[in-house]
Design a protein around this motif. Structure first.
Motif, PDB file in Angstrom:
ATOM      1  N   GLY A  36       0.910  -1.236  -0.098  1.00 26.20           N
ATOM      2  CA  GLY A  36      -0.014   0.009  -0.055  1.00 26.20           C
ATOM      3  C   GLY A  36       0.980   1.158   0.242  1.00 26.20           C
ATOM      4  N   VAL A  37       0.655   2.257   0.973  1.00 27.15           N
ATOM      5  CA  VAL A  37       1.655   3.267   1.260  1.00 27.15           C
ATOM      6  C   VAL A  37       2.868   2.871   1.838  1.00 27.15           C
ATOM      7  CG1 VAL A  37       2.165   5.584   2.142  1.00 27.15           C
ATOM      8  CG2 VAL A  37      -0.083   4.931   0.986  1.00 27.15           C
ATOM      9  N   GLY A  38       3.842   2.543   1.483  1.00 30.58           N
ATOM     10  CA  GLY A  38       5.182   2.076   1.806  1.00 30.58           C
ATOM     11  C   GLY A  38       5.857   3.093   2.992  1.00 30.58           C
ATOM     12  N   SER A  39       6.853   2.736   3.564  1.00 24.80           N
ATOM     13  CA  SER A  39       7.416   3.324   4.601  1.00 24.80           C
ATOM     14  C   SER A  39       8.374   4.635   3.856  1.00 24.80           C
ATOM     15  CB  SER A  39       8.337   2.750   5.737  1.00 24.80           C
ATOM     16  OG  SER A  39       9.399   1.965   4.908  1.00 24.80           O
ATOM     17  N   CYS A  40       8.507   4.414   2.718  1.00 30.50           N
ATOM     18  CA  CYS A  40       9.153   5.471   2.041  1.00 30.50           C
ATOM     19  C   CYS A  40       8.292   6.625   1.329  1.00 30.50           C
ATOM     20  CB  CYS A  40       9.959   4.989   0.766  1.00 30.50           C
ATOM     21  SG  CYS A  40      11.442   3.624   1.243  1.00 30.50           S
ATOM     22  N   GLY A  41       6.862   6.247   1.684  1.00 30.84           N
ATOM     23  CA  GLY A  41       5.911   7.587   1.399  1.00 30.84           C
ATOM     24  C   GLY A  41       5.154   7.449   0.172  1.00 30.84           C
ATOM     25  N   HIS A  42       5.529   6.297  -0.593  1.00 29.90           N
ATOM     26  CA  HIS A  42       4.790   5.991  -2.106  1.00 29.90           C
ATOM     27  C   HIS A  42       3.662   5.065  -1.899  1.00 29.90           C
ATOM     28  CE1 HIS A  42       7.761   8.915  -3.574  1.00 29.90           C
ATOM     29  NE2 HIS A  42       8.716   8.225  -2.913  1.00 29.90           N
ATOM     30  N   GLY A  63      23.127   7.302   6.907  1.00 25.02           N
ATOM     31  CA  GLY A  63      22.216   8.320   6.524  1.00 25.02           C
ATOM     32  C   GLY A  63      20.727   8.368   7.079  1.00 25.02           C
ATOM     33  N   ALA A  64      20.340   7.107   7.594  1.00 23.00           N
ATOM     34  CA  ALA A  64      19.058   6.978   8.002  1.00 23.00           C
ATOM     35  C   ALA A  64      18.931   7.959   9.394  1.00 23.00           C
ATOM     36  CB  ALA A  64      18.749   5.500   8.362  1.00 23.00           C
ATOM     37  N   GLY A  65      17.553   8.340   9.245  1.00 20.21           N
ATOM     38  CA  GLY A  65      17.186   9.395  10.264  1.00 20.21           C
ATOM     39  C   GLY A  65      15.590   9.134  10.589  1.00 20.21           C
ATOM     40  N   ALA A  66      14.899  10.035  11.315  1.00 18.03           N
ATOM     41  CA  ALA A  66      13.765   9.843  12.008  1.00 18.03           C
ATOM     42  C   ALA A  66      12.586   9.723  11.015  1.00 18.03           C
ATOM     43  CB  ALA A  66      13.435  10.848  12.943  1.00 18.03           C
ATOM     44  N   ASN A  67      13.119  10.548   9.987  1.00 16.59           N
ATOM     45  CA  ASN A  67      11.977  10.525   8.814  1.00 16.59           C
ATOM     46  C   ASN A  67      12.224   9.362   7.857  1.00 16.59           C
ATOM     47  OD1 ASN A  67      10.150  10.973   6.770  1.00 16.59           O
ATOM     48  ND2 ASN A  67      10.750  12.951   6.475  1.00 16.59           N
ATOM     49  N   PRO A  68      11.194   8.112   7.872  1.00 18.14           N
ATOM     50  CA  PRO A  68      11.072   7.101   6.924  1.00 18.14           C
ATOM     51  C   PRO A  68      11.102   7.296   5.421  1.00 18.14           C
ATOM     52  CG  PRO A  68       9.450   6.795   7.888  1.00 18.14           C
ATOM     53  CD  PRO A  68       9.992   8.019   8.719  1.00 18.14           C
ATOM     54  N   ASN A  69      10.591   8.371   5.108  1.00 20.08           N
ATOM     55  CA  ASN A  69      10.372   8.975   3.787  1.00 20.08           C
ATOM     56  C   ASN A  69      11.695   9.440   3.431  1.00 20.08           C
ATOM     57  OD1 ASN A  69       7.347   8.890   3.104  1.00 20.08           O
ATOM     58  ND2 ASN A  69       7.546   9.949   5.357  1.00 20.08           N
ATOM     59  N   ALA A  70      12.706   9.698   3.962  1.00 20.42           N
ATOM     60  CA  ALA A  70      13.913  10.343   3.585  1.00 20.42           C
ATOM     61  C   ALA A  70      14.969   9.397   3.708  1.00 20.42           C
ATOM     62  CB  ALA A  70      14.149  11.781   4.801  1.00 20.42           C
ATOM     63  N   ASN A  71      14.809   8.163   3.951  1.00 19.46           N
ATOM     64  CA  ASN A  71      15.557   7.055   4.170  1.00 19.46           C
ATOM     65  C   ASN A  71      16.495   6.921   2.948  1.00 19.46           C
ATOM     66  OD1 ASN A  71      17.158   4.356   3.999  1.00 19.46           O
ATOM     67  ND2 ASN A  71      16.173   4.246   6.127  1.00 19.46           N
ATOM     68  N   PRO A  72      17.900   6.963   2.879  1.00 23.45           N
ATOM     69  CA  PRO A  72      18.669   6.849   1.633  1.00 23.45           C
ATOM     70  C   PRO A  72      18.658   5.395   0.755  1.00 23.45           C
ATOM     71  CG  PRO A  72      20.201   7.090   3.402  1.00 23.45           C
ATOM     72  CD  PRO A  72      18.900   7.100   3.904  1.00 23.45           C
ATOM     73  N   MET A  73      17.971   4.566   1.525  1.00 30.95           N
ATOM     74  CA  MET A  73      17.991   3.426   0.998  1.00 30.95           C
ATOM     75  C   MET A  73      16.434   3.576  -0.046  1.00 30.95           C
ATOM     76  SD  MET A  73      18.247  -0.124   3.113  1.00 30.95           S
ATOM     77  CE  MET A  73      18.341  -1.322   1.927  1.00 30.95           C
ATOM     78  N   CYS A  74      15.565   4.081   0.173  1.00 25.37           N
ATOM     79  CA  CYS A  74      14.410   4.368  -0.430  1.00 25.37           C
ATOM     80  C   CYS A  74      14.815   4.893  -2.045  1.00 25.37           C
ATOM     81  CB  CYS A  74      13.377   5.389   0.129  1.00 25.37           C
ATOM     82  SG  CYS A  74      12.715   5.053   1.678  1.00 25.37           S
ATOM     83  N   GLY A  75      14.193   3.980  -2.867  1.00 22.92           N
ATOM     84  CA  GLY A  75      14.489   4.353  -4.159  1.00 22.92           C
ATOM     85  C   GLY A  75      15.616   3.714  -4.844  1.00 22.92           C
ATOM     86  N   ALA A  92      11.059   0.465  -1.317  1.00 24.04           N
ATOM     87  CA  ALA A  92      10.009   1.240  -1.351  1.00 24.04           C
ATOM     88  C   ALA A  92       9.374   1.004   0.275  1.00 24.04           C
ATOM     89  CB  ALA A  92       9.004   1.007  -2.190  1.00 24.04           C
ATOM     90  N   ASP A  93       9.825   0.015   1.017  1.00 21.36           N
ATOM     91  CA  ASP A  93       9.023  -0.105   2.175  1.00 21.36           C
ATOM     92  C   ASP A  93       9.959  -0.865   3.219  1.00 21.36           C
ATOM     93  OD1 ASP A  93       6.971  -0.145   3.878  1.00 21.36           O
ATOM     94  OD2 ASP A  93       5.620  -1.318   2.487  1.00 21.36           O
ATOM     95  N   THR A  94       9.377  -0.981   4.333  1.00 18.54           N
ATOM     96  CA  THR A  94      10.228  -1.710   5.478  1.00 18.54           C
ATOM     97  C   THR A  94       9.416  -2.951   5.903  1.00 18.54           C
ATOM     98  OG1 THR A  94      10.856   0.465   6.194  1.00 18.54           O
ATOM     99  CG2 THR A  94      11.059  -1.268   7.781  1.00 18.54           C
ATOM    100  N   CYS A  95      10.083  -4.008   6.283  1.00 20.07           N
ATOM    101  CA  CYS A  95       9.459  -5.417   6.685  1.00 20.07           C
ATOM    102  C   CYS A  95       9.840  -5.543   8.124  1.00 20.07           C
ATOM    103  CB  CYS A  95      10.010  -6.306   5.882  1.00 20.07           C
ATOM    104  SG  CYS A  95       9.170  -7.789   6.377  1.00 20.07           S
ATOM    105  N   PRO A  96       8.922  -5.164   9.000  1.00 20.91           N
ATOM    106  CA  PRO A  96       9.148  -5.142  10.494  1.00 20.91           C
ATOM    107  C   PRO A  96       9.245  -6.587  10.821  1.00 20.91           C
ATOM    108  CG  PRO A  96       7.318  -3.768  10.237  1.00 20.91           C
ATOM    109  CD  PRO A  96       7.619  -4.421   8.916  1.00 20.91           C
TER     110      PRO A  96
END
Length: 129
Positions: A36-42, A63-75, A92-96
């Motif tokens: 659905g909407v992934g942790s990267c914000g899409h 480079g990962a920070g508090a905002n998952p949408n800005a995680n450098p792995m995204c994309g 595009a997402d995180t698997c907890p």
């Protein structure tokens, strides 16, 4: 000591570029999920070629920070390999629920490696491209 704005910009650009070039390879299991909407914000669909990365890896990525949408792995593109088959997907997402090194793929991506009836495949290897 005085620094020109150009010198500061060059240093900051070099530091930021270093995060984007981090390479990583891991192995584990692969499963599939309904995105659905992934942790990267899409918004993602089952037919998209995307991957959700285990939470420890994505949160620990340089480079990962508090905002998952800005995680450098995204994309970032990732090649996932199972035996002699491989698929290129986009982070595009995180698997907890995934163990370290394991990934969750969309059904379309999983089917490139094994039939959905398999559910979970062991010995998957992946590399960030």
């Amino acid at each position: 000591m005085r620094f020109s704005a150009a010198a500061v910009l060059v240093v900051l650009s070099a530091a930021t570029a270093g995060f984007a070039k981090v390479s990583m390879s891991k192995s584990g299991d692969a499963t599939f999920y309904t995105p659905g909407v992934g942790s990267c914000g899409h918004q993602n669909t089952e037919s998209d070629m995307i991957v959700a990365v285990d939470i420890a890896t994505i949160h620990g990525f340089p480079g990962a920070g508090a905002n998952p949408n800005a995680n450098p792995m995204c994309g970032r593109k990732m090649r996932v390999t199972y035996g002699k088959k491989s698929v290129t997907v986009t982070v595009a997402d995180t698997c907890p629920g995934c163990s370290v090194g394991s990934v969750d793929l969309t059904p379309a991506a999983f089917k490139k490696l094994a039939p959905l009836s398999k559910g979970r495949i062991h010995g998957v290897k992946w590399t960030l491209l």
